[in-house]
Write an enzyme that holds these catalytic residues in place. Structure first.
Site, short mmCIF file in Angstrom:
data_model
loop_
_atom_site.label_atom_id
_atom_site.label_comp_id
_atom_site.label_asym_id
_atom_site.label_seq_id
_atom_site.Cartn_x
_atom_site.Cartn_y
_atom_site.Cartn_z
N GLU A 243 -1.52 14.72 -26.65
CA GLU A 243 -2.23 15.92 -27.12
C GLU A 243 -1.44 16.50 -28.30
OE1 GLU A 243 -4.20 20.10 -25.53
OE2 GLU A 243 -3.02 18.86 -24.15
N LYS B 298 4.30 17.26 -4.59
CA LYS B 298 3.21 16.84 -5.48
C LYS B 298 1.84 17.33 -5.01
CE LYS B 298 5.80 12.73 -6.88
NZ LYS B 298 6.86 12.68 -5.89
N ASP C 16 9.96 12.79 -12.53
CA ASP C 16 8.80 12.31 -11.78
C ASP C 16 7.62 13.16 -12.22
OD1 ASP C 16 6.82 11.65 -9.95
OD2 ASP C 16 8.22 11.47 -8.27
N HIS D 135 -7.26 22.87 -33.19
CA HIS D 135 -7.28 21.54 -32.59
C HIS D 135 -7.93 20.53 -33.53
CE1 HIS D 135 -6.09 21.24 -28.23
NE2 HIS D 135 -5.87 22.52 -28.48
#
Length: 364
Positions: free
Chosen positions: A49, A180, A256, A351
């Site tokens: 991005e 997670k 991670d 953007h």
């Protein structure tokens, strides 16, 4: 017999032994102060991005115009692993829980045998019918601590099964940790590093650099991050896009990356102080480390070294430094986006301009 020509090679395919690097840029420097890191520090962001780089850079540039820059306060740190034990009934589970808490010092001594860096900080439990969930909280030095916590928990679990009557093995991980997953318990109690990054931006810089006002940002924060997230059913989360900055830092520094799930929880707070903008990001679940799995890769080694997170320091200080840098990076991107969204059309125009201009040209 018909002989068919061999298929043409797929020239777009990447050989299995040649991994495709994620586009990475060093952004900044960010001016940081606080109890875990200080100085002007460039930060690596690995992302597809591309508008994230100039967005974080805008926040970084703003930090250098403020005396203390972004102040980061590390308020807590602990890695967790919950074990699941099974009892015949709730009464037995409750008696076992009391017995486990009575053995805290014994369990602390046992934890030290699992690793010279592991330290048992606390024990919490939850009982559901005959099920006993025990959440162990550990200090893990400079490691994020997933494996260290699991190794210690495995040792403690075996010890409890041997010495506390009425219990049977359920699992070494009972999802009460919680790893997670976005959960209330992590948002409340924390998992990993708990840090708050804050900045006070003078009115002139809010107008000149962010092209908005403190009142408009504070108003949007309430309406978007608080009310909007509440209506969406967010779990201990009131922010615009912490996950973007977290993933970019995590990938660049060998973390991670799946831990952005709980890492994305956190609260953005903004208020108008007489035209000046007070802006903060509180992140209770920064799961980062400077040693351990993934940190041996050359690019990661180089990044951590440049960040000053491989210096000779007391155990744990390098990981705390990385957490502070990460929290400051999150604030840079969060503030920039929130400012952009106070102006109609600015986000999409930016953007479109950046993505069309950059194309495939990325700096590695």
């Amino acid at each position: 017999m018909t002989v068919r020509p061999a298929p043409l090679p797929d020239r777009t395919a990447v050989p299995a032994d040649r991994p495709t690097p994620i586009p990475t840029r060093w952004v900044g420097p960010i001016r940081i102060s606080g109890n875990a890191a200080s100085g002007e520090i460039h930060v690596p962001l690995a992302t597809y991005e591309t508008p994230l780089w100039p967005s974080v850079a805008r926040g970084a540039g703003l930090s250098r115009l403020v005396a203390d820059g972004i102040k980061v306060t590390l308020v807590d740190e602990r890695m967790t692993r919950s074990v699941l034990l099974e009892a015949p009934d709730a009464e037995t589970a409750y008696a076992a829980a009391r017995a486990i808490h009575d053995r805290t010092e014994e369990l602390r001594r046992l934890t030290r045998r699992s690793s010279r860096f592991a330290e048992l900080l606390g024990i919490r439990h939850e009982i559901t019918g005959p099920l006993l969930f025990v959440r162990f909280e550990f200090a893990t030095g400079d490691a994020a601590g997933h494996n260290m916590a699991t190794l210690a928990a495995d040792l403690l679990l075996a010890h409890l099964l041997q010495h506390v009557p009425g219990l049977a093995y359920g699992s070494v991980s009972g999802n009460y940790c919680t790893d997670k997953k976005a959960t209330a318990i992590n948002g409340i109690l924390g998992r990993g590093k708990n840090a708050t990054a804050e900045i006070l931006v003078p009115r002139s810089l809010v107008a000149g650099r962010l092209r908005t006002t403190a009142a408009r940002i504070a108003r949007l924060n309430v309406h978007k991050n608080l009310v909007g997230t509440l209506l969406a059913g967010g779990v201990r989360s009131a922010n615009a896009h912490y996950a973007n900055m977290l993933l970019a830092v995590y990938l660049a520094t060998g973390q991670d990356a799946a831990n952005i799930v709980e890492g994305s929880q956190g609260i953005t707070y903004a208020t108008d102080r007489g035209g000046d903008l007070y802006f903060s990001c509180t992140l209770p679940n920064l799961v980062v480390g400077t040693v351990g799995n993934g940190k041996h890769l050359p690019a990661v080694e180089a990044a951590l070294t440049r960040l000053g997170c491989r210096d000779e320091r007391p155990t744990g200080q390098n990981a705390r430094r990385l957490a502070a840098i990460t929290a400051a990076t999150v604030l840079c991107g969060e503030l920039s986006l929130m400012a952009a969204q106070t102006n109609p059309g600015e986000l999409m125009r930016t953007h479109t301009r950046i993505e069309r201009a950059s194309g495939d040209r990325h700096e590695h």
